[in-house]
Write a protein that holds these residues in place. Structure first.
Motif, PDB file in Angstrom:
ATOM      1  N   ALA A   1      29.368  39.281  42.370  1.00 32.10           N
ATOM      2  CA  ALA A   1      30.392  39.903  43.257  1.00 32.10           C
ATOM      3  C   ALA A   1      30.262  39.910  44.175  1.00 32.10           C
ATOM      4  O   ALA A   1      31.037  39.303  45.102  1.00 32.10           O
ATOM      5  CB  ALA A   1      31.043  40.553  41.780  1.00 32.10           C
TER       6      ALA A   1
ATOM      7  N   LEU B   1      30.608  37.632  46.956  1.00 33.24           N
ATOM      8  CA  LEU B   1      31.918  36.814  47.573  1.00 33.24           C
ATOM      9  C   LEU B   1      32.865  37.324  48.517  1.00 33.24           C
ATOM     10  O   LEU B   1      32.553  38.934  48.344  1.00 33.24           O
ATOM     11  CB  LEU B   1      32.000  36.620  45.760  1.00 33.24           C
ATOM     12  CG  LEU B   1      31.135  36.527  44.801  1.00 33.24           C
ATOM     13  CD1 LEU B   1      31.805  35.989  43.247  1.00 33.24           C
ATOM     14  CD2 LEU B   1      30.956  34.378  44.747  1.00 33.24           C
ATOM     15  N   ARG B   2      33.056  36.216  48.782  1.00 31.15           N
ATOM     16  CA  ARG B   2      34.063  36.202  50.050  1.00 31.15           C
ATOM     17  C   ARG B   2      35.089  35.618  49.178  1.00 31.15           C
ATOM     18  O   ARG B   2      34.950  34.797  48.711  1.00 31.15           O
ATOM     19  CB  ARG B   2      33.743  35.991  51.125  1.00 31.15           C
ATOM     20  CG  ARG B   2      32.799  37.641  51.628  1.00 31.15           C
ATOM     21  CD  ARG B   2      32.524  36.770  53.005  1.00 31.15           C
ATOM     22  NE  ARG B   2      31.217  37.525  53.698  1.00 31.15           N
ATOM     23  CZ  ARG B   2      30.330  37.020  54.527  1.00 31.15           C
ATOM     24  NH1 ARG B   2      30.938  36.183  55.039  1.00 31.15           N
ATOM     25  NH2 ARG B   2      29.407  37.913  55.411  1.00 31.15           N
TER      26      ARG B   2
ATOM     27  N   ILE C   1      31.806  39.128  36.887  1.00 26.75           N
ATOM     28  CA  ILE C   1      32.177  38.918  38.019  1.00 26.75           C
ATOM     29  C   ILE C   1      33.842  39.569  37.705  1.00 26.75           C
ATOM     30  O   ILE C   1      33.890  39.686  39.418  1.00 26.75           O
ATOM     31  CB  ILE C   1      32.205  37.157  38.500  1.00 26.75           C
ATOM     32  CG1 ILE C   1      30.582  36.634  38.276  1.00 26.75           C
ATOM     33  CG2 ILE C   1      33.052  37.357  40.266  1.00 26.75           C
ATOM     34  CD1 ILE C   1      29.819  35.315  38.696  1.00 26.75           C
ATOM     35  N   GLY C   2      34.491  38.496  37.607  1.00 31.66           N
ATOM     36  CA  GLY C   2      35.592  38.847  37.592  1.00 31.66           C
ATOM     37  C   GLY C   2      36.378  40.777  37.892  1.00 31.66           C
ATOM     38  O   GLY C   2      37.128  40.744  38.167  1.00 31.66           O
TER      39      GLY C   2
ATOM     40  N   LEU D   1      35.414  41.739  40.519  1.00 31.20           N
ATOM     41  CA  LEU D   1      36.407  41.437  41.570  1.00 31.20           C
ATOM     42  C   LEU D   1      37.730  41.899  41.336  1.00 31.20           C
ATOM     43  O   LEU D   1      38.177  42.425  41.815  1.00 31.20           O
ATOM     44  CB  LEU D   1      36.758  40.424  41.374  1.00 31.20           C
ATOM     45  CG  LEU D   1      35.547  39.548  42.262  1.00 31.20           C
ATOM     46  CD1 LEU D   1      35.761  38.116  42.529  1.00 31.20           C
ATOM     47  CD2 LEU D   1      35.017  39.721  43.527  1.00 31.20           C
TER      48      LEU D   1
ATOM     49  N   GLY E   1      42.818  40.553  41.045  1.00 32.30           N
ATOM     50  CA  GLY E   1      42.311  41.345  40.937  1.00 32.30           C
ATOM     51  C   GLY E   1      42.226  41.622  42.718  1.00 32.30           C
ATOM     52  O   GLY E   1      42.804  42.040  43.646  1.00 32.30           O
ATOM     53  N   CYS E   2      41.225  42.440  43.027  1.00 34.51           N
ATOM     54  CA  CYS E   2      41.360  42.695  44.782  1.00 34.51           C
ATOM     55  C   CYS E   2      41.425  41.138  45.548  1.00 34.51           C
ATOM     56  O   CYS E   2      41.887  41.503  45.844  1.00 34.51           O
ATOM     57  CB  CYS E   2      39.439  43.718  45.378  1.00 34.51           C
ATOM     58  SG  CYS E   2      39.880  44.796  43.961  1.00 34.51           S
ATOM     59  N   VAL E   3      40.959  40.684  44.605  1.00 31.50           N
ATOM     60  CA  VAL E   3      41.086  39.171  45.357  1.00 31.50           C
ATOM     61  C   VAL E   3      41.627  38.349  44.213  1.00 31.50           C
ATOM     62  O   VAL E   3      41.072  38.503  43.543  1.00 31.50           O
ATOM     63  CB  VAL E   3      39.853  38.447  46.084  1.00 31.50           C
ATOM     64  CG1 VAL E   3      38.285  38.719  44.845  1.00 31.50           C
ATOM     65  CG2 VAL E   3      39.848  37.054  46.872  1.00 31.50           C
TER      66      VAL E   3
ATOM     67  N   VAL F   1      41.603  35.601  41.604  1.00 30.58           N
ATOM     68  CA  VAL F   1      39.960  34.931  40.792  1.00 30.58           C
ATOM     69  C   VAL F   1      40.638  33.742  39.908  1.00 30.58           C
ATOM     70  O   VAL F   1      41.368  34.327  39.187  1.00 30.58           O
ATOM     71  CB  VAL F   1      39.826  36.220  40.166  1.00 30.58           C
ATOM     72  CG1 VAL F   1      38.378  35.082  39.192  1.00 30.58           C
ATOM     73  CG2 VAL F   1      38.606  37.184  40.771  1.00 30.58           C
TER      74      VAL F   1
ATOM     75  N   VAL G   1      38.717  33.037  45.156  1.00 30.85           N
ATOM     76  CA  VAL G   1      37.440  33.338  44.618  1.00 30.85           C
ATOM     77  C   VAL G   1      37.432  31.848  43.426  1.00 30.85           C
ATOM     78  O   VAL G   1      38.291  32.442  42.563  1.00 30.85           O
ATOM     79  CB  VAL G   1      36.638  33.792  44.035  1.00 30.85           C
ATOM     80  CG1 VAL G   1      35.039  34.332  43.207  1.00 30.85           C
ATOM     81  CG2 VAL G   1      36.356  35.158  45.603  1.00 30.85           C
TER      82      VAL G   1
END
Length: 158
Positions: free
Chosen positions: A26, A29-30, A52-53, A56, A75-77, A79, A108
């Motif tokens: 994570a 990742l971007r 990973i989630g 993130l 999430g912050c991004v 998913v 992501v």
């Protein structure tokens, strides 16, 4: 454990180690990136996807999307968690309307059973292969980074 021809190989001995690997993945990742999770049934693809989630920023449970094909999580991004096990080929993927979510530059994508994407796969991605390695929780993991030059993707095995 180590790197060989652009592929990181490591042994994982527990679910906790798999979760720690998820946090390392994570970290590199971007938004717009894709992670392909490959391996036999029950090998730990969903465990890795959840870790990973969580890394993130996903707070909600992340069950495997087996019957829904795609479960988006905030999430912050964003998913997007895909499970393509039930699809026969890329045309079914497109017919299901999943292509836009896979290529979402603000999300992501975590893709279990990505093999049907074959030649249509995003050029920027991580390919993670997980295999059973004897003991009940032991796994062999290989990671290949594609299109992620200049990122901190070299510390998976440390």
């Amino acid at each position: 454990m180590g790197q060989e021809k652009g592929i990181w190989r490591m042994k994982i001995g527990s679910q906790e180690e798999m979760e720690a690997l998820g946090a390392k993945i994570a970290a590199c990742l971007r938004p717009g990136d894709c992670v392909f999770l490959m391996g036999d049934l029950g090998v730990g693809k969903s465990v890795l996807a959840r870790s990973i989630g969580q890394a993130l920023g996903v707070q909600e449970p992340m069950p495997s999307p087996s019957f829904g094909l795609l479960l988006p999580h905030a999430g912050c991004v964003q998913v997007n968690h895909f499970d393509l096990y039930r699809l026969e080929d890329y045309s079914e993927f497109v017919a299901a309307g999943l292509e836009e979510a896979l290529l979402d530059e603000k999300a992501v994508s975590l893709v279990e059973w990505p093999e049907i994407l074959a030649g249509e796969a995003p050029s920027t991605r991580l390919e993670v292969r997980i295999a059973y390695a004897g003991a009940p929780d032991a796994r062999e993991v290989s990671i290949r980074c594609l299109g992620m030059e200049g990122r901190d993707c070299a510390n998976f095995g440390d």
